[in-house]
Design a protein around this motif. Structure first.
Motif, PDB file in Angstrom:
ATOM      1  N   PHE A   1       0.945  -1.149   0.016  1.00 31.50           N
ATOM      2  CA  PHE A   1      -0.242  -0.112   0.036  1.00 31.50           C
ATOM      3  C   PHE A   1       0.864   1.257  -0.048  1.00 31.50           C
ATOM      4  CE2 PHE A   1      -2.828  -3.199   1.799  1.00 31.50           C
ATOM      5  CZ  PHE A   1      -4.140  -2.906   0.951  1.00 31.50           C
ATOM      6  N   GLU A   2       0.466   2.257  -0.767  1.00 31.15           N
ATOM      7  CA  GLU A   2       0.948   3.428  -0.731  1.00 31.15           C
ATOM      8  C   GLU A   2       0.213   4.546   0.137  1.00 31.15           C
ATOM      9  OE1 GLU A   2       2.702   5.586  -4.254  1.00 31.15           O
ATOM     10  OE2 GLU A   2       2.191   3.670  -5.214  1.00 31.15           O
ATOM     11  N   ARG A   3       0.777   5.422   1.120  1.00 26.81           N
ATOM     12  CA  ARG A   3      -0.091   6.161   2.056  1.00 26.81           C
ATOM     13  C   ARG A   3       0.173   7.507   1.521  1.00 26.81           C
ATOM     14  NH1 ARG A   3       0.272   6.365   8.595  1.00 26.81           N
ATOM     15  NH2 ARG A   3      -1.110   8.186   8.901  1.00 26.81           N
ATOM     16  N   PHE A   4      -0.929   8.327   1.358  1.00 24.55           N
ATOM     17  CA  PHE A   4      -0.990   9.520   0.946  1.00 24.55           C
ATOM     18  C   PHE A   4      -1.337  10.524   2.236  1.00 24.55           C
ATOM     19  CE2 PHE A   4      -1.699   7.374  -3.159  1.00 24.55           C
ATOM     20  CZ  PHE A   4      -0.478   7.579  -3.643  1.00 24.55           C
ATOM     21  N   SER A   5      -0.761  11.569   2.488  1.00 24.88           N
ATOM     22  CA  SER A   5      -1.540  12.275   3.687  1.00 24.88           C
ATOM     23  C   SER A   5      -1.788  13.569   3.112  1.00 24.88           C
ATOM     24  CB  SER A   5      -0.146  12.573   4.701  1.00 24.88           C
ATOM     25  OG  SER A   5       0.327  11.315   5.275  1.00 24.88           O
ATOM     26  N   LEU A   6      -2.727  14.102   3.752  1.00 30.40           N
ATOM     27  CA  LEU A   6      -3.345  15.570   3.283  1.00 30.40           C
ATOM     28  C   LEU A   6      -2.257  16.568   4.131  1.00 30.40           C
ATOM     29  CD1 LEU A   6      -7.012  15.128   3.741  1.00 30.40           C
ATOM     30  CD2 LEU A   6      -5.623  14.927   1.629  1.00 30.40           C
ATOM     31  N   PRO A   7      -2.153  17.781   3.479  1.00 27.37           N
ATOM     32  CA  PRO A   7      -1.486  18.740   3.995  1.00 27.37           C
ATOM     33  C   PRO A   7      -1.771  19.057   5.493  1.00 27.37           C
ATOM     34  CG  PRO A   7      -2.231  19.459   2.032  1.00 27.37           C
ATOM     35  CD  PRO A   7      -2.988  18.287   2.220  1.00 27.37           C
ATOM     36  N   ASP A   8      -0.745  19.639   6.167  1.00 30.40           N
ATOM     37  CA  ASP A   8      -1.148  20.030   7.498  1.00 30.40           C
ATOM     38  C   ASP A   8      -2.392  20.717   8.059  1.00 30.40           C
ATOM     39  OD1 ASP A   8       0.884  18.224   8.229  1.00 30.40           O
ATOM     40  OD2 ASP A   8       2.424  19.626   8.761  1.00 30.40           O
ATOM     41  N   ASN A   9      -2.347  21.829   6.882  1.00 29.81           N
ATOM     42  CA  ASN A   9      -3.344  22.703   7.269  1.00 29.81           C
ATOM     43  C   ASN A   9      -4.896  22.345   6.506  1.00 29.81           C
ATOM     44  OD1 ASN A   9      -2.779  22.976   4.631  1.00 29.81           O
ATOM     45  ND2 ASN A   9      -2.837  25.134   4.390  1.00 29.81           N
ATOM     46  N   ALA A  10      -5.022  21.102   6.289  1.00 28.98           N
ATOM     47  CA  ALA A  10      -6.279  20.587   5.506  1.00 28.98           C
ATOM     48  C   ALA A  10      -7.391  20.477   6.602  1.00 28.98           C
ATOM     49  CB  ALA A  10      -6.087  19.161   4.988  1.00 28.98           C
ATOM     50  N   ILE A  27      -8.411  12.847  -4.643  1.00 24.46           N
ATOM     51  CA  ILE A  27      -8.928  12.560  -3.439  1.00 24.46           C
ATOM     52  C   ILE A  27     -10.240  13.363  -3.063  1.00 24.46           C
ATOM     53  CG2 ILE A  27      -8.548  11.856  -0.947  1.00 24.46           C
ATOM     54  CD1 ILE A  27      -5.830  11.482  -1.909  1.00 24.46           C
ATOM     55  N   GLY A  28     -11.386  12.818  -2.976  1.00 25.99           N
ATOM     56  CA  GLY A  28     -12.520  13.482  -2.725  1.00 25.99           C
ATOM     57  C   GLY A  28     -12.575  13.629  -1.116  1.00 25.99           C
ATOM     58  N   GLY A  32     -13.245  19.461   0.311  1.00 27.44           N
ATOM     59  CA  GLY A  32     -12.329  19.720  -0.864  1.00 27.44           C
ATOM     60  C   GLY A  32     -11.744  18.574  -1.527  1.00 27.44           C
ATOM     61  N   LEU A  33     -11.226  18.775  -2.690  1.00 29.59           N
ATOM     62  CA  LEU A  33     -10.630  17.817  -3.656  1.00 29.59           C
ATOM     63  C   LEU A  33      -9.247  18.008  -3.627  1.00 29.59           C
ATOM     64  CD1 LEU A  33     -11.063  15.859  -5.911  1.00 29.59           C
ATOM     65  CD2 LEU A  33     -10.968  17.618  -7.694  1.00 29.59           C
ATOM     66  N   TYR A  34      -8.272  16.794  -3.443  1.00 28.04           N
ATOM     67  CA  TYR A  34      -7.024  16.911  -3.469  1.00 28.04           C
ATOM     68  C   TYR A  34      -6.475  16.075  -4.474  1.00 28.04           C
ATOM     69  CZ  TYR A  34      -7.415  19.126   1.088  1.00 28.04           C
ATOM     70  OH  TYR A  34      -7.435  19.885   2.116  1.00 28.04           O
ATOM     71  N   LYS A  43       3.162  14.315  -2.271  1.00 30.06           N
ATOM     72  CA  LYS A  43       2.361  15.184  -1.117  1.00 30.06           C
ATOM     73  C   LYS A  43       0.824  15.439  -1.880  1.00 30.06           C
ATOM     74  CE  LYS A  43       5.741  16.838   1.849  1.00 30.06           C
ATOM     75  NZ  LYS A  43       6.335  18.138   2.459  1.00 30.06           N
ATOM     76  N   ALA A  44      -0.177  15.384  -1.082  1.00 24.21           N
ATOM     77  CA  ALA A  44      -1.447  15.800  -1.646  1.00 24.21           C
ATOM     78  C   ALA A  44      -1.603  17.329  -1.509  1.00 24.21           C
ATOM     79  CB  ALA A  44      -2.530  15.214  -0.820  1.00 24.21           C
ATOM     80  N   GLU A  45      -2.073  17.911  -2.777  1.00 25.76           N
ATOM     81  CA  GLU A  45      -2.270  19.432  -2.968  1.00 25.76           C
ATOM     82  C   GLU A  45      -3.927  19.526  -2.912  1.00 25.76           C
ATOM     83  OE1 GLU A  45       0.092  20.679  -6.089  1.00 25.76           O
ATOM     84  OE2 GLU A  45       2.196  20.240  -4.878  1.00 25.76           O
ATOM     85  N   LEU A  46      -4.361  20.660  -2.359  1.00 23.60           N
ATOM     86  CA  LEU A  46      -5.806  21.230  -2.780  1.00 23.60           C
ATOM     87  C   LEU A  46      -6.087  21.484  -4.028  1.00 23.60           C
ATOM     88  CD1 LEU A  46      -8.429  21.582  -1.256  1.00 23.60           C
ATOM     89  CD2 LEU A  46      -7.533  23.907  -0.876  1.00 23.60           C
ATOM     90  N   PHE A  47      -7.129  21.093  -4.780  1.00 22.75           N
ATOM     91  CA  PHE A  47      -7.442  21.508  -6.069  1.00 22.75           C
ATOM     92  C   PHE A  47      -8.771  22.472  -5.754  1.00 22.75           C
ATOM     93  CE2 PHE A  47      -9.471  21.490 -10.187  1.00 22.75           C
ATOM     94  CZ  PHE A  47      -8.301  21.350 -11.099  1.00 22.75           C
ATOM     95  N   LEU A  48      -8.218  23.696  -5.988  1.00 21.57           N
ATOM     96  CA  LEU A  48      -9.458  24.773  -5.789  1.00 21.57           C
ATOM     97  C   LEU A  48     -10.821  24.478  -6.679  1.00 21.57           C
ATOM     98  CD1 LEU A  48      -7.373  27.884  -5.524  1.00 21.57           C
ATOM     99  CD2 LEU A  48      -8.527  26.589  -3.736  1.00 21.57           C
TER     100      LEU A  48
END
Length: 265
Positions: A1-10, A27-28, A32-34, A43-48
């Motif tokens: 498995f690969e683990r993806f973490s959301l930003p600290d400010n998510a 990732i929904g 928000g959508l990342y 790293k996961a990034e927020l998609f506006l």
């Protein structure tokens, strides 16, 4: 498995849906959508999707059409991300004034050249072609189905029939039929809201419920309920999908967490 973490400010507390598309994992979440691009460690990034500075909507559905467009069902309407768009989604004005039954989009299905859109107040459909009469925008078609009822799951079965989970009933549209046949507790289904629908390797239809287990509808029309007595807790079934062998795999949500259950004959 690969683990993806959301930003600290998510602000997200839970993942609702995900989709892998070429080099991007979408990732929904409930806030928000990342996107995740790259391999291990990316790293996961927020998609506006919302306006800059405003809160991001909940994401409940993600589908890709044949043209490569990504359709995003959110708590604030339908969004379109066209191939090549990397920074921001383009809002599609299919909220209440344009005919969508409700702004909350709970489910989506790409069905050939049609996009089925399940909302909190009914099911709509839209041809996946640009309507010249609306300045190149996509346009809804036909009347709203299951008006006023939340539509959380849509499935096109291999035999060509269409299955829709709408509140505490399931709609079944046979190939060539003009109207849905509505199935409920009287016909043999469970007493609860249908949250997910899947088809197994034998062509049987499985319906997952919120707090009422699961029901299998065989290709012969027989109904079988699975609940606590069969080892399936009557928790909220959030996802009903298939393993690589075609057996049902059920994910349930209940405090304090989630659990997965595989059906074994």
């Amino acid at each position: 498995f690969e683990r993806f973490s959301l930003p600290d400010n998510a602000r997200a507390l839970s993942v609702k849906v995900s989709l892998e598309d070429r080099d991007t994992v979408w990732i929904g979440t409930d806030a928000g959508l990342y996107t995740v691009r790259g391999g291990v460690g990316a790293k996961a990034e927020l998609f506006l999707l919302g306006q800059p500075g405003a809160g991001e909507p909940q994401i409940d559905a993600l589908v890709r059409d044949r043209a490569g467009n990504l359709w995003v069902g959110t708590s604030a309407g339908l969004r379109l991300i066209e191939p090549g768009e990397r920074e921001r989604a383009r809002p599609i004005e299919f909220t209440l004034p344009a005919g969508l039954p409700a702004a909350n989009v709970a489910s989506l299905l790409v069905d050939g050249e049609t996009l089925w859109i399940g909302t909190r107040r009914g099911l709509a459909r839209m041809p996946l072609r640009k309507d010249s009469s609306s300045a190149g925008r996509f346009a809804l078609e036909g009347e709203v189905l299951f008006p006023g009822i939340e539509t959380r799951s849509i499935l096109r079965a291999r035999d060509g029939s269409l299955w829709v989970g709408a509140g505490n009933v399931v709609g079944h549209l046979s190939p060539g039929a003009a109207q849905f046949k509505v199935l409920g507790q009287r016909e043999g289904l469970a007493n609860g809201d249908a949250t997910s629908i899947a088809e197994d390797a034998r062509g049987d239809i499985w319906v997952g419920y919120d707090g009422a287990g699961a029901v299998r509808v065989s290709s012969t029309g027989a109904f079988t309920t699975y609940d606590d007595a069969d080892g399936l807790p009557e928790a909220q079934i959030s996802t009903l999908t298939l393993t690589h062998t075609g057996s049902p795999l059920v994910a349930t949500w209940s405090r304090p967490g989630i659990a997965a259950w595989r059906f074994e004959k």
